[in-house]
Design a protein around this motif. Sequence first.
Motif, mmCIF file in Angstrom:
data_model
loop_
_atom_site.group_PDB
_atom_site.id
_atom_site.type_symbol
_atom_site.label_atom_id
_atom_site.label_comp_id
_atom_site.label_asym_id
_atom_site.label_seq_id
_atom_site.Cartn_x
_atom_site.Cartn_y
_atom_site.Cartn_z
ATOM 1 N N UNK A 1 0.826 -1.202 0.000
ATOM 2 C CA UNK A 1 0.000 0.000 0.000
ATOM 3 C C UNK A 1 0.859 1.250 0.000
ATOM 4 N N UNK A 2 0.288 2.335 -0.511
ATOM 5 C CA UNK A 2 0.934 3.642 -0.398
ATOM 6 C C UNK A 2 0.579 4.257 0.949
ATOM 7 N N UNK A 3 1.486 5.049 1.499
ATOM 8 C CA UNK A 3 1.255 5.665 2.806
ATOM 9 C C UNK A 3 0.517 6.992 2.638
ATOM 10 N N UNK A 4 -0.710 6.912 2.166
ATOM 11 C CA UNK A 4 -1.577 8.073 2.000
ATOM 12 C C UNK A 4 -2.931 7.732 2.604
ATOM 13 N N UNK A 5 -3.782 8.745 2.781
ATOM 14 C CA UNK A 5 -5.124 8.490 3.298
ATOM 15 C C UNK A 5 -5.893 7.594 2.341
ATOM 16 N N UNK A 6 -5.733 7.863 1.018
ATOM 17 C CA UNK A 6 -6.418 7.030 0.034
ATOM 18 C C UNK A 6 -5.863 5.611 0.069
ATOM 19 N N UNK A 7 -4.548 5.497 0.222
ATOM 20 C CA UNK A 7 -3.941 4.174 0.320
ATOM 21 C C UNK A 7 -4.411 3.435 1.552
ATOM 22 N N UNK A 8 -4.568 4.173 2.659
ATOM 23 C CA UNK A 8 -5.056 3.551 3.893
ATOM 24 C C UNK A 8 -6.464 3.011 3.710
ATOM 25 N N UNK A 9 -7.330 3.807 3.097
ATOM 26 C CA UNK A 9 -8.708 3.379 2.875
ATOM 27 C C UNK A 9 -8.763 2.132 2.001
ATOM 28 N N UNK A 10 -7.972 2.123 0.932
ATOM 29 C CA UNK A 10 -7.952 0.969 0.036
ATOM 30 C C UNK A 10 -7.416 -0.263 0.753
ATOM 31 N N UNK A 11 -6.384 -0.078 1.578
ATOM 32 C CA UNK A 11 -5.810 -1.208 2.307
ATOM 33 C C UNK A 11 -6.804 -1.781 3.303
ATOM 34 N N UNK A 12 -7.508 -0.924 3.995
ATOM 35 C CA UNK A 12 -8.523 -1.386 4.939
ATOM 36 C C UNK A 12 -9.634 -2.142 4.213
ATOM 37 N N UNK A 13 -9.983 -1.681 3.006
ATOM 38 C CA UNK A 13 -10.963 -2.411 2.199
ATOM 39 C C UNK A 13 -10.436 -3.803 1.843
ATOM 40 N N UNK A 14 -9.139 -3.887 1.541
ATOM 41 C CA UNK A 14 -8.541 -5.174 1.202
ATOM 42 C C UNK A 14 -8.528 -6.112 2.408
#
Length: 389
Positions: A82-95
């Motif tokens: 994941x990328x260390x961004x808010x968008x990356x965090x959201x996508x990672x949590x979805x995963x």
Amino acid sequence: MTVSVLVVDDSAFFRRRVTEILESNSQIKVIGSANDGRQAVEQAKVLRPDVITMDIEMPVMNGIDAVREIMRDAPCPILMFSSLTHEGATATLNALEAGAADFLPKKFEDVARNREDAVKTLQDRVLAIAGKPALRRSSPPRPSAVSRAKPQEAEPSVRPGSDRFARSTPPPTRTSTRESEPSSPRVVTERLTINRAYQVLAIGTSTGGPVALQKILTQLPQNFPYPIVMVQHMPAAFTKAFSQRLDGLCKISVREAEDGDSLQPGVAYLAPGGKQMLIEGRAGAARLRVREDNSGRVTYKPSVDLTFASLSKVYGGKVLGVILTGMGADGREGARMLKEQGATIWAQDEASCVVYGMPQAVASAGISSRSVSLNQMASALLTEVGYGD
């Protein structure tokens, strides 16, 4: 035994890099690669790897959809990049919600002090999640809109015998005391007689923690009688997104901790990534102190040990501490300090952990008094603090 890995990323350079790092460990063998999510799904069915490393943003099919299909058709432990961004965090949590076991920043040097540590971190994560039977299953259903909706108005106090919180399922026949047997959680919240032995619930976790915390917190009623302090090993960019997600799913309030927050019943405070969360003051009027930590003396930021140690000074034995799934032994010494003050410490059981590291550390040291399966943790906590049948 060699761990087989499928590497998935749309960048050929990154696939080669990950492959070289993993295969520099004699215990790991990369058996295939894929450059998009659709290929990953097909390769997972054919190769049946022990672990998959997965990018999120890819053509044809993204990593989140790929995780969902793999966990449905060919379940396998999946490590997300994941990328260390808010968008990356959201996508990672979805995963993670879709069934992934763990994640690392795509620039995994960001969680290590040097290249050697970064290499070891990636190898250790792959080895840790490999072969876990608990990860070879379909992902749990997302909580329904009804179950995660917060009431519009504050709920009244629950009287003994009240049916304000009704059972969602009938009680099982009491033929066994084994906690790991039920296949689904049964949360009993019919009456409230507050257990005055406690004044705060403290939870520490790492690998596998986001899913475990969501599973527990979504089952707690809005008028949970104590404040909850939580330490999850997670990058700074992730904790706010994670707390916001939990707040939207739970009846209790969940927030990323801020310096000066006063501890309130029915509110869960998540330690910010990259900082230390301490508790100061006195029981009944305690406040959170969130501090930068550039000392280099503490490996984890946030650290379960530091938070639990500060709780022991403020609350003494009036703490119910829980160590959930995670690598390493963070939390053992803090839990030891709590126990010396008379606090109660529980550990998640091995069968339901993604990684039985942190819970094993407190169990093996004789610090925890009880091992509880994840499916039964919320029910056990509610009974312990005063809700029961």
